[in-house]
Design an enzyme around this catalytic site. Structure first.
Site, PDB file in Angstrom:
ATOM      1  CG  HIS A 214      -9.348   2.316  -3.128  1.00 37.32           C
ATOM      2  ND1 HIS A 214      -9.908   3.522  -3.524  1.00 37.32           N
ATOM      3  CD2 HIS A 214      -8.250   2.158  -3.919  1.00 37.32           C
ATOM      4  CE1 HIS A 214      -9.184   4.069  -4.478  1.00 37.32           C
ATOM      5  NE2 HIS A 214      -8.158   3.264  -4.747  1.00 37.32           N
ATOM      6  CG  HIS A 227      -2.294   5.587   2.351  1.00 40.10           C
ATOM      7  ND1 HIS A 227      -1.152   4.907   2.011  1.00 40.10           N
ATOM      8  CD2 HIS A 227      -2.906   5.845   1.176  1.00 40.10           C
ATOM      9  CE1 HIS A 227      -1.073   4.758   0.703  1.00 40.10           C
ATOM     10  NE2 HIS A 227      -2.139   5.334   0.171  1.00 40.10           N
ATOM     11  CG  ASP A 293      -4.360   0.427  -4.014  1.00 39.50           C
ATOM     12  OD1 ASP A 293      -3.732   0.598  -5.078  1.00 39.50           O
ATOM     13  OD2 ASP A 293      -5.121   1.289  -3.536  1.00 39.50           O
TER      14      ASP A 293
END
Length: 781
Positions: A214, A227, A293
């Site tokens: 990511h 997160h 995402d």
């Protein structure tokens, strides 16, 4: 609406370049048709019939558009027709054809969609081979094998009309408590980059678009929370986090990148043009497609709160450089079109993103004149996603990934003896094959909501595999305790079984899940590195019996094992997939000589030591400075064998190395034990003095070296000065004159061979043309 002229169109002309075809199609499109190419659609009925497989899925799915509405102007992507609810290969293939037919027939231009799926541990669909997790790939230190595995995965996906795989994960581990450690390839950028590029090549050579994720910083969140905000400076980000993505683009040929959910220093990555355009495109020259995402675009409004409406969030993401919104189109919808029409967003940004998407569709053959939904999938019935060939590869990866941590007592291997042994197999992971599978494996990702399907494939547990492996021994099975629930009711039976046995195999670790439904996986972060639940307490009681205990940890992260040093032997398996039972049993019995090496350290203490091996002097044990010793119990690259290896005769071709030159580093390694084996020879560097602090050791090369008993090989590394480069205070990557130590050996904590070279000449800035790889030649010695 402009009526399309009859006859052949310029964008279907295969004699033109993909860019020319994309431009021709873009010129024909209305604004609505362009924006439609920037979105995706997740089939509504599929979303409603399953549990969450993406963060806050239930919230956003409630507002999803009906399929026929979503595709009336065309669509960029179709989201996971195979991976959302159970469908057979034939059913899924038919579904893809049906959906593509609707896309083509419902829109004026008839442009097909790109179909994307997850493929982190294989094709995430019912009955597909579950390969080991990425952390297990890393334990093999074998890029060629990982490329071969990826090619097999891609071939299955392309056969049923899938074009893009959302893999690999290139995040570098910074804190072992993070739930997604299992999805990574470890804590070293060179290892992650080498294996990640290999996986990308495997997908791309089969025509599948690989998606790097990511990008970037996701794995460095505060307190390892999913997160969570990232507190990291630009220099550290460029030094340790970004190189893996650059390597996979340059050396692997990746055509897609997915943004990170994270914010770095208060700026969400999804709204950061300095990363998504400045670094990715301007610095590295990436010309592929950036996808969001899942729901990271609306998260800019709802979670990061840097936008007031979904359309404003879409404008921020589009400006930053996100070309396609997944899995739906919340920010890239009607509101964005209104912002363009009102002049608040430039249509040039829409064109920029749509051009990239259309060019990729041309590359995939979706704009060819003979493309049809029916012709986009393989013909015939009975596609086997878990073929014998697939299982053979899964077995090979699993076999090479198992790490023998300790065996000082010599209790292993449990080779066949003259009399049957009494073996107690204890622990919550002993008879649970799903413990071998990561959170993105289909059994753990989807089938928990569909118990009628079981696992959807054959996968023996370790209990079953051990009995098949050692048929003459007498086995007893006791669970002892659950994986994470605090239930001691099984302790007494487990302890009694161990006390009555000649040897006890204690199988502990994780069960992968999503968003708190497991002990490892996305959204399953850990407060510390103690074994989950009561497993550590159970191990302590088993060790007190006096029976030799072989501790087998099957997990998605390393756990602290300092309290269990009394174990007769220790084995680490990082979720080794459907063939994991056979692999671990083979190591226990001695049928396999273990060759796996740790891609992450195994800590001694469970709390307060989240750092990896890439530490400067003050990050290591500092007596007189801190009372906390962060030294790992088992260091990076560690792994034992049933044979022994010796290193000697290190030679370096020169004592001085120009800042743009190369040296050869050669070492001899001998198998001095009684068995054939394979050793992972590792090359490390240390910059003795620099303008910024440098790690005490950093991996710069490695080679998997098969050696018969008594044989020797000479391993020669070609080390370019670029491999010593670091990011300086000015954020430029430089090769700096000065002394560099070279270390070669079996792990970061076992380096018997050492030399020093001096870099000479001018300080040199290196860019995207720098050497990323250390070539290796292996010859008999």
């Amino acid at each position: 609406m402009t009526v399309l002229k009859a006859g052949p169109q310029p964008w279907t002309d295969t004699a033109r370049t993909s860019a020319e075809r994309a431009d021709a199609l873009l010129e024909e499109m209305t604004l609505e048709e362009k924006v439609a190419q920037l979105g995706s659609v997740w089939q509504q009925d599929a979303v409603e019939t399953t549990g969450e497989v993406a963060p806050m899925q239930d919230v956003f799915a409630a507002g999803s558009r009906p399929f026929d509405t979503a595709v009336r102007d065309g669509i960029g992507h179709l989201t996971r027709p195979f991976g959302t609810r159970p469908v057979t290969a034939d059913e899924g293939r038919a579904r893809v054809v049906e959906l593509q037919r609707q896309v083509v027939d419902s829109s004026r231009l008839g442009v097909p969609a790109i179909v994307h799926e997850e493929c982190l541990t294989g094709f995430t669909t019912l009955g597909a081979t579950v390969y080991p997790t990425s952390l297990a790939w890393a334990a093999t230190f074998d890029p060629e094998l990982i490329e071969r595995m990826a090619a097999a995965i891609a071939a299955d996906m392309r056969a049923v009309g899938v074009h893009q795989g959302l893999s690999p994960v290139l995040d570098v581990v910074r804190d072992y408590r993070w739930g997604r450690v299992e999805e990574t390839m470890g804590e070293d950028p060179y290892l992650v980059g080498a294996l990640g590029a290999a996986y990308v090549r495997g997908l791309e050579k089969q025509g599948l678009v690989a998606t790097l994720k990511h990008f970037a910083g996701y794995s460095a969140s505060r307190a390892a929370r999913n997160h969570g905000p990232v507190a990291m400076g630009s220099r550290e980000l460029r030094e340790y986090i970004l190189p893996t993505f650059e390597t996979a683009i340059r050396a692997g040929g990746a055509r897609s990148v997915m943004n990170s959910y994270s914010e770095i220093d208060g700026v969400p990555v999804g709204a950061d043009p300095s990363l998504l355009t400045g670094v990715l495109r301007d610095e590295w020259g990436f010309d592929g497609v950036v996808v969001s995402d899942y729901w990271s675009v609306p998260f800019l409004q709802t979670m990061h709160r840097v936008a007031g409406t979904p359309a404003e969030a879409g404008a921020l993401a589009l400006t930053a450089g996100i070309d396609v919104e997944l899995p739906d189109a919340i920010g890239y919808g009607a509101g964005l079109i209104e912002l363009v029409r009102s002049g608040q967003v430039s249509e040039e940004l829409i064109d920029r993103a749509a051009r990239r998407v259309l060019r990729q569709k041309a590359e995939l053959g979706l704009l060819d004149p003979d493309w049809t939904p029916e012709g986009s999938v393989a013909a015939g019935e009975g596609i086997d996603f878990d073929s014998p060939a697939n299982r053979a590869i899964a077995r090979e990866v699993a076999d090479r990934s198992v790490v023998l941590l300790a065996n000082d007592s010599g209790v292993l291997p449990l080779t066949e003896g003259t009399a049957p042994r009494r073996i107690a197999v204890v622990g919550p992971c002993a008879d649970d094959a799903q413990a071998f599978m990561g959170c993105y494996s289909y059994p753990n990702h989807i089938l928990g909501d569909y118990p009628e399907y079981g696992m959807g494939l054959e996968a023996p547990s370790l209990w079953a595999a051990l009995r098949a492996e050692l048929p003459d021994d007498r086995f007893t099975l006791e669970t002892g305790c659950p994986i994470r629930d605090e239930d001691r009711s099984g302790f007494d039976a487990a302890v009694a079984a161990a006390r009555d046995a000649d040897v006890c195999i204690a199988v502990v670790g994780d069960r992968a899940g999503m968003f708190g439904r497991g002990t490892s996986g996305e959204g399953c972060d850990a407060p510390d590195l103690q074994l989950p639940g009561l497993q550590g307490e159970l191990l302590g009681k088993l060790l007190e019996t006096g029976t030799p205990v072989v501790v087998v940890v099957v997990s998605g992260r390393p756990y602290a094992l300092g309290d269990y040093e009394g174990a007769a032997a220790m084995i680490q398996a990082f979720m080794p997939g459907e063939e994991g039972g056979s692999a671990i049993a083979g190591v226990v019995s001695g049928r396999l000589n273990p060759s796996g090496k740790l891609p992450v350290q195994v800590p001694r203490l469970p709390g307060g030591q989240p750092g990896t091996y890439l530490q400067p002097p003050y990050g290591a044990n500092s007596e007189g400075v801190s009372n906390l010793d962060p030294t790992a119990m088992f260091g990076f690259g560690h792994g034992r064998s049933y044979t022994t290896y010796e290193y000697d005769d290190l030679t370096v071709s020169a004592t001085e190395l120009p800042t743009d030159g190369t040296v050869t580093v050669s070492v001899r390694v001998r198998n001095t034990g009684p068995r054939d084996g394979a050793e992972i020879v590792q090359l490390y560097l240390h910059d003795v003095q620099a303008e910024v602090t440098r790690p005490l050791l950093q991996l710069a090369g490695f080679a998997r070296v098969p050696l018969a008993a008594g044989a020797a090989a000479r391993v020669e590394f070609t080390l370019h000065a670029d491999r010593t480069a670091f990011v300086g205070r000015d954020l430029l990557r430089v090769v700096d004159p000065g002394e560099v130590e070279i270390h070669v050996g079996a792990s970061a904590t076992d380096l018997p061979c050492r030399a020093t070279v001096r870099l000479t000449g001018e300080r040199r800035t290196v860019g995207r043309d720098r050497v990323l790889h250390t070539p290796v030649v292996i010859e008999p010695a």
